[in-house]
Design a protein around this motif. Structure first.
Motif, mmCIF file in Angstrom:
data_model
loop_
_atom_site.group_PDB
_atom_site.id
_atom_site.type_symbol
_atom_site.label_atom_id
_atom_site.label_comp_id
_atom_site.label_asym_id
_atom_site.label_seq_id
_atom_site.Cartn_x
_atom_site.Cartn_y
_atom_site.Cartn_z
ATOM 1 N N ASN A 1 -0.233 62.936 -29.022
ATOM 2 C CA ASN A 1 0.999 62.213 -28.727
ATOM 3 C C ASN A 1 1.212 61.215 -29.860
ATOM 4 O OD1 ASN A 1 1.060 63.450 -26.184
ATOM 5 N ND2 ASN A 1 0.015 61.739 -25.189
ATOM 6 N N PRO B 1 3.713 66.726 -33.241
ATOM 7 C CA PRO B 1 4.985 67.003 -32.562
ATOM 8 C C PRO B 1 6.032 67.629 -33.485
ATOM 9 C CG PRO B 1 4.258 64.728 -32.210
ATOM 10 C CD PRO B 1 3.423 65.283 -33.302
ATOM 11 N N GLU C 1 7.877 65.744 -36.740
ATOM 12 C CA GLU C 1 7.124 64.488 -36.693
ATOM 13 C C GLU C 1 7.270 63.660 -37.957
ATOM 14 O OE1 GLU C 1 2.811 64.960 -36.774
ATOM 15 O OE2 GLU C 1 3.066 67.027 -37.411
ATOM 16 N N CYS D 1 8.619 74.426 -29.372
ATOM 17 C CA CYS D 1 9.312 73.773 -28.262
ATOM 18 C C CYS D 1 10.147 74.731 -27.412
ATOM 19 C CB CYS D 1 10.175 72.628 -28.797
ATOM 20 S SG CYS D 1 10.736 71.476 -27.517
ATOM 21 N N SER E 1 1.871 69.766 -28.338
ATOM 22 C CA SER E 1 1.947 68.386 -28.834
ATOM 23 C C SER E 1 3.348 67.857 -28.594
ATOM 24 C CB SER E 1 1.617 68.337 -30.329
ATOM 25 O OG SER E 1 1.779 67.022 -30.847
ATOM 26 N N ASN E 2 3.463 66.560 -28.325
ATOM 27 C CA ASN E 2 4.771 65.974 -28.027
ATOM 28 C C ASN E 2 4.854 64.560 -28.589
ATOM 29 O OD1 ASN E 2 7.352 65.809 -26.934
ATOM 30 N ND2 ASN E 2 6.650 65.228 -24.900
ATOM 31 N N HIS E 3 6.080 64.148 -28.846
ATOM 32 C CA HIS E 3 6.320 62.742 -29.143
ATOM 33 C C HIS E 3 6.061 61.915 -27.893
ATOM 34 C CE1 HIS E 3 8.356 63.362 -33.068
ATOM 35 N NE2 HIS E 3 8.741 64.502 -32.532
ATOM 36 N N SER F 1 0.564 65.730 -24.195
ATOM 37 C CA SER F 1 -0.010 66.785 -25.014
ATOM 38 C C SER F 1 -1.216 67.378 -24.296
ATOM 39 C CB SER F 1 -0.426 66.227 -26.373
ATOM 40 O OG SER F 1 0.709 65.802 -27.089
#
Length: 746
Positions: free
Chosen positions: A10, A43, A46, A173, A228-230, A244
């Motif tokens: 994250n 992410p 990113e 995504c 994975s993510n922001h 994440s």
């Protein structure tokens, strides 16, 4: 055994802040390497931040992304670890949203996104082109990159990387959620590890859908799915909520937090890839389909990612899934998969979003017009929750949160917040702006809640300012308006209410800019709004009143969810006074209180907040116009209301939705939490000038009501035996209202 250690993260990126983003990326790689990971996933987009929007159309943005990637590749960051970086890439005249996969100072492959997110809050087709080709082509690296990397071209397009011991592919995504996702075909081609870089925003009750998608992607076909993510506010209305995770063969084996103040959070898992091969080998249909599946192009990379059998290395085990109805202190340390309740999501999501907004805006705090009602009190509670989170993270050793809090709170000599109420006193003003129409009960509730949270509280009377404006009006026109209860007209009554509301807006911004000066503080305070999504949908707010603020934490949250949150927060945040606030009937307190009259929101609106939520979901989520909404509600409400009554309700809603739609063009930027938000600027792209009579649609409703009433009348004239015959023969099929049939009424 083929042991593979992977890391996902994250990251709290900030759109267009390349220094911040690059530092977070490097920190995540450092931590991944310290844990021994050989794959690191970040992410989507990113390097630039996901929320750059029209900045993606600027060549500078793409150029700076390449500069940052060059910085990474010239160092030792990718030595011995496969890293996937998200950034925009221009190929010819086309701009793509890409994952750039790098290893040992080289770019191995560039994977452009094939299916773009272009609904709800997303507008990727405005900035990017979707890659539609099932092939890999040569991509000429930019001239400023190519010489230093000693690479002229790299593979670009749809494919996977074939290592000596496994195969790895990216799925970006939105592609996971398409009807035929890439991972299905890639799995049949032998890909065992899937990397999903995402920019997924928080929305109430959404996390379960996301996790089920990861689990479903590998449950029936095997594989390792890394997500994975922001996490955080990267410059707009959305809060990206992290989570994440790593999923193996349908089991979640590692998961990051959903709400956090951390800039970098790394999640590591160690898995045995032979478990993937074993599962696939036991599924006959998988092998049959793999034998005849079209081949996907690949990039051969003579490198081993896995380690052999080692007794000293433990494998990640499936993690238990459970909900999280617990206090704030326990939530932070909970190690299981967390499904936060909606009440907790309302507490932590907006609180983390506000912290990012506060620390990045240069402001010194928040100012909230606190009326003692449910909406403004919920905003106050969220600020209190934010202060609790800040103090808790400082206690846990987060140096970045500590530095930001010390700066914002104007601590000196190495001091920092240790108590949430003391911190609140430094950064949070609350103001009760009462008038002759305000009750003692709401004034008291505001004061008690302010004391519970620790804000610097002011009690101000606006009667003198109102009187001055009315005297000015009387001097200009020779007339003085009266309230309806005192014999005035509706126009006079509404005008008098709006004067109070707009004075509060002016006073709030004056105090926010000047109170820090009064208290010898630098900077300014951000004014917080507190109108909910249902009031926005109905237009039940004064344009440019105290709903016109800098940001609004609850602008996309329904009244029903706010009331549930207040009940939860009274116990779990320790603000007991919220229970009394939640129990009080909603009122604007803009009209005089009389023994036989008290202003109530739902009476003023001509509809309940519960009904508003229904209208909002049908209008936005199910895309209903007036006629289809009427038909749907006949099924939903037909057991208790006649078609004529339902038709009147639908017309009443659309009338006021239409005449107030213009208010949505100036609605305060709000935290996005509800999928039927009517905000015009980002989410609800509809016109703001309507024919509020809806002549064609309302006439169709009237015709349908007459048709149903005519059928009921005809049915009523039949004998009991004839009634049974009609329904048995499949004739009209109309059921009398009030029966046990859930579809009674139409």
């Amino acid at each position: 055994m083929r042991l593979l250690k992977v890391a996902t993260c994250n990251l709290n990126q900030w759109a267009m802040d390349f220094d911040c983003n690059l530092n977070n990326i490097k920190e995540s790689i450092t931590r991944a390497k310290q844990w021994g990971a050989v794959i690191r996933l970040g992410p989507e987009l990113e390097i630039t931040g996901y929320g750059c929007e029209d900045h993606f159309l600027e060549l500078d943005t793409v150029a700076h992304a390449w500069e940052c990637l060059k910085d990474i590749l010239l160092g030792d960051w990718t030595d011995g670890i496969l890293c996937s970086f998200g950034m925009p890439v221009i190929r010819g005249s086309e701009r793509y949203n890409c994952q750039v996969l790098c290893l040992n100072k080289k770019i191995i492959m560039i994977r452009p996104k094939m299916w773009l997110a272009n609904d709800s809050n997303y507008r990727e087709l405005r900035w990017f082109t979707a890659w539609k080709h099932k092939e890999l082509v040569d991509f000429q690296l930019p001239s400023e990159i190519s010489p230093v990397l000693l690479q002229q071209t790299v593979p670009f397009g749809y494919g996977y990387i074939q290592f000596l011991d496994t195969a790895v592919a990216a799925e970006v995504c939105e592609e996971l959620y398409t009807p035929i996702p890439p991972h299905a075909e890639l799995a049949l081609n032998g890909v065992e590890v899937f990397l999903n870089a995402s920019g997924s925003h928080h929305q109430l009750r959404k996390l379960d859908l996301r996790l089920r998608s990861f689990i479903g992607a590998t449950h029936g076909r095997g594989g390792v799915y890394i997500y994975s993510n922001h996490q955080g506010c990267d410059g707009g209305r959305l809060y990206y909520d992290g989570c994440s995770c790593v999923v193996l063969n349908g089991d979640v084996v590692a998961q990051g937090s959903q709400f956090s103040l951390k800039d970098v959070e790394v999640v590591v898992a160690q898995i045995d890839l032979d478990a993937v091969a074993s599962l696939r080998g036991s599924i006959s249909c998988f092998q049959e389909q793999a034998s005849c599946n079209p081949k996907v192009p690949s990039v051969a990379t003579p490198y081993k990612l896995c380690q052999p059998f080692n007794l000293r290395m433990s494998l990640s085990s499936p993690v238990e899934v459970r909900s999280c109805q617990v206090s704030i202190c326990i939530v932070i340390f909970h190690l299981h998969i967390r499904y936060h309740s909606p009440e907790e999501e309302i507490a932590f999501g907006p609180a983390c979003w506000m912290w990012d907004y506060l620390r990045r805006s240069g402001a010194s705090g928040f100012l909230l017009p606190l009326s003692g009602g449910a909406d403004s009190s919920s905003v106050a509670a969220i600020v209190g929750c934010m202060c609790q989170l800040v103090v808790k993270d400082i206690q846990n050793g987060d140096e970045q949160v500590k530095a930001d809090a010390a700066r914002i709170g104007h601590y000196t000599d190495g001091q920092f917040p240790t108590d949430s109420k003391e911190f609140s006193k430094r950064i949070f003003y609350t103001v009760f702006m009462g008038s002759e129409n305000s009750s003692d009960a709401t004034r008291k509730r505001a004061k008690v809640l302010a004391d519970d949270i620790g804000s610097w509280h002011l009690d101000v009377s606006i009667d003198g300012v109102v009187s001055s404006l009315l005297s000015l009006f009387q001097t200009l026109t020779g007339k003085r308006p009266r309230y309806k209860v005192d014999g005035g007209s509706n126009i006079e009554n509404l005008g008098l209410q709006n004067i109070q509301a707009r004075i509060r807006m002016v006073l709030a911004f004056m105090l926010a800019s000047l109170l820090p000066w009064v208290h010898n503080k630098t900077g300014f305070y951000l004014v917080l709004g507190s109108s909910n999504v249902d009031e926005g949908l109905r237009g039940y707010l004064t344009k440019y009143d105290c709903s016109s603020a800098d940001i609004n934490p609850i602008g996309s949250i329904s009244k029903q969810d706010i009331r549930r949150f207040l009940r939860w927060a009274a116990t779990h945040l320790g603000y007991a006074s919220l229970a009394e606030i939640e129990a009080a009937p909603p009122t604007a307190e803009l009209e005089p209180i009389r023994s036989n009259y008290s202003q109530l929101d739902e009476v003023d609106m001509g509809m309940t907040y519960e009904e508003l939520s229904v209208y909002g979901r049908l209008r936005k989520i199910f895309r209903c116009g007036p006629v289809s909404m009427f038909k749907n509600l006949c099924y939903k409400w037909g057991a208790s209301l006649t078609p004529s009554e339902i038709g009147d309700k639908v017309k009443h809603f659309f009338k006021y939705y239409s005449i107030n739609r213009h208010k949505m063009t100036v609605l305060t930027p709000s935290y996005h939490a509800e999928s039927y938000s009517p905000e015009d600027n980002r989410f609800d792209l509809r016109q703001f000038l309507y024919n509020a009579r809806w002549p064609y649609q309302f006439r169709k409703i009237d015709e349908l009501v007459s048709e149903v009433d005519g059928e009921k009348l005809a049915l009523a004239k039949l004998s009991d035996e004839e009634k049974l015959g009609v329904t048995a023969d499949g004739g009209m099929g109309v059921v009398a209202a009030g029966s046990d049939d859930p579809n009674a009424g139409l």
